[in-house]
Write a protein that holds these residues in place. Structure first.
Motif, PDB file in Angstrom:
ATOM      1  N   MET A  49       0.841  -1.208   0.000  1.00 18.95           N
ATOM      2  CA  MET A  49       0.000   0.000   0.000  1.00 18.95           C
ATOM      3  C   MET A  49       0.873   1.254   0.000  1.00 18.95           C
ATOM      4  O   MET A  49       0.499   2.268  -0.572  1.00 18.95           O
ATOM      5  N   VAL A  50       2.038   1.175   0.616  1.00 16.76           N
ATOM      6  CA  VAL A  50       2.965   2.316   0.595  1.00 16.76           C
ATOM      7  C   VAL A  50       3.334   2.638  -0.855  1.00 16.76           C
ATOM      8  O   VAL A  50       3.273   3.795  -1.280  1.00 16.76           O
ATOM      9  N   ASP A  51       3.690   1.623  -1.623  1.00 12.01           N
ATOM     10  CA  ASP A  51       4.030   1.830  -3.042  1.00 12.01           C
ATOM     11  C   ASP A  51       2.836   2.380  -3.817  1.00 12.01           C
ATOM     12  O   ASP A  51       2.971   3.264  -4.664  1.00 12.01           O
ATOM     13  N   ARG A  80       2.273   6.023  -2.949  1.00 11.70           N
ATOM     14  CA  ARG A  80       3.404   6.800  -3.468  1.00 11.70           C
ATOM     15  C   ARG A  80       3.241   7.057  -4.968  1.00 11.70           C
ATOM     16  O   ARG A  80       3.559   8.118  -5.476  1.00 11.70           O
ATOM     17  N   ARG A  81       2.719   6.076  -5.689  1.00 11.44           N
ATOM     18  CA  ARG A  81       2.543   6.196  -7.144  1.00 11.44           C
ATOM     19  C   ARG A  81       1.226   6.890  -7.507  1.00 11.44           C
ATOM     20  O   ARG A  81       1.168   7.702  -8.429  1.00 11.44           O
ATOM     21  N   LEU A  82       0.160   6.561  -6.783  1.00 16.58           N
ATOM     22  CA  LEU A  82      -1.167   7.031  -7.163  1.00 16.58           C
ATOM     23  C   LEU A  82      -1.450   8.488  -6.782  1.00 16.58           C
ATOM     24  O   LEU A  82      -2.016   9.237  -7.577  1.00 16.58           O
ATOM     25  N   ALA A  83      -1.078   8.896  -5.578  1.00 18.87           N
ATOM     26  CA  ALA A  83      -1.439  10.234  -5.096  1.00 18.87           C
ATOM     27  C   ALA A  83      -0.972  11.354  -6.029  1.00 18.87           C
ATOM     28  O   ALA A  83      -1.758  12.246  -6.345  1.00 18.87           O
ATOM     29  N   PRO A  84       0.277  11.347  -6.501  1.00 19.61           N
ATOM     30  CA  PRO A  84       0.686  12.435  -7.397  1.00 19.61           C
ATOM     31  C   PRO A  84      -0.023  12.403  -8.751  1.00 19.61           C
ATOM     32  O   PRO A  84      -0.100  13.413  -9.447  1.00 19.61           O
ATOM     33  N   ALA A  85      -0.547  11.250  -9.140  1.00 21.92           N
ATOM     34  CA  ALA A  85      -1.158  11.102 -10.466  1.00 21.92           C
ATOM     35  C   ALA A  85      -2.627  11.486 -10.503  1.00 21.92           C
ATOM     36  O   ALA A  85      -3.175  11.693 -11.583  1.00 21.92           O
ATOM     37  N   LEU A  86      -3.269  11.582  -9.336  1.00 21.08           N
ATOM     38  CA  LEU A  86      -4.708  11.850  -9.299  1.00 21.08           C
ATOM     39  C   LEU A  86      -5.007  13.294  -8.945  1.00 21.08           C
ATOM     40  O   LEU A  86      -4.354  13.852  -8.056  1.00 21.08           O
ATOM     41  N   PRO A  87      -6.016  13.889  -9.585  1.00 16.80           N
ATOM     42  CA  PRO A  87      -6.487  15.199  -9.118  1.00 16.80           C
ATOM     43  C   PRO A  87      -7.317  14.980  -7.851  1.00 16.80           C
ATOM     44  O   PRO A  87      -7.852  13.892  -7.625  1.00 16.80           O
TER      45      PRO A  87
END
Length: 107
Positions: free
Chosen positions: A7-9, A12-19
């Motif tokens: 879930m950490v990964d 880390r990947r999803l949050a910056p990619a989503l508005p």
């Protein structure tokens, strides 16, 4: 399994990619999934804290008499005929990239 994202990964990947926001929440009295473990996992994501931990509140308003009269006895044990005003709801911490950690008091 080896090679599987945690879930950490994922955060880390999803949050910056989503508005918008990602809200991760946990009950503060959950005996099976401690909020400390969730909080520590979010710290391992490595995002900068943009708003420090602070309380959040909700307004406990009175339930309408007609709702109280017709509700099932097993539903809404905390519904009341009188309002109680601002109530402590838990705590919230905001991190960069729209990631927030919220505890829900009493759950």
């Amino acid at each position: 399994p080896p090679g599987t994202d945690s879930m950490v990964d994922f955060y880390r990947r999803l949050a910056p990619a989503l508005p918008g926001r990602i809200v991760v929440f946990n009950g503060d009295t959950d005996p099976c999934v401690s909020y400390e473990g969730t909080r520590d996992a979010l710290l391992r994501v490595g995002f900068k804290e943009v708003q420090p931990t602070r309380p959040w509140f909700y307004n406990m308003t009175a339930a309408p008499p007609e709702l109280l009269a017709r509700k099932d006895v097993l539903f809404g044990g905390l519904l009341a005929s009188a309002g109680a005003g601002a109530q402590f709801g838990g705590q919230v911490t905001d991190y960069e990239h729209g990631l927030s950690f919220v505890t829900v008091h009493g759950s």
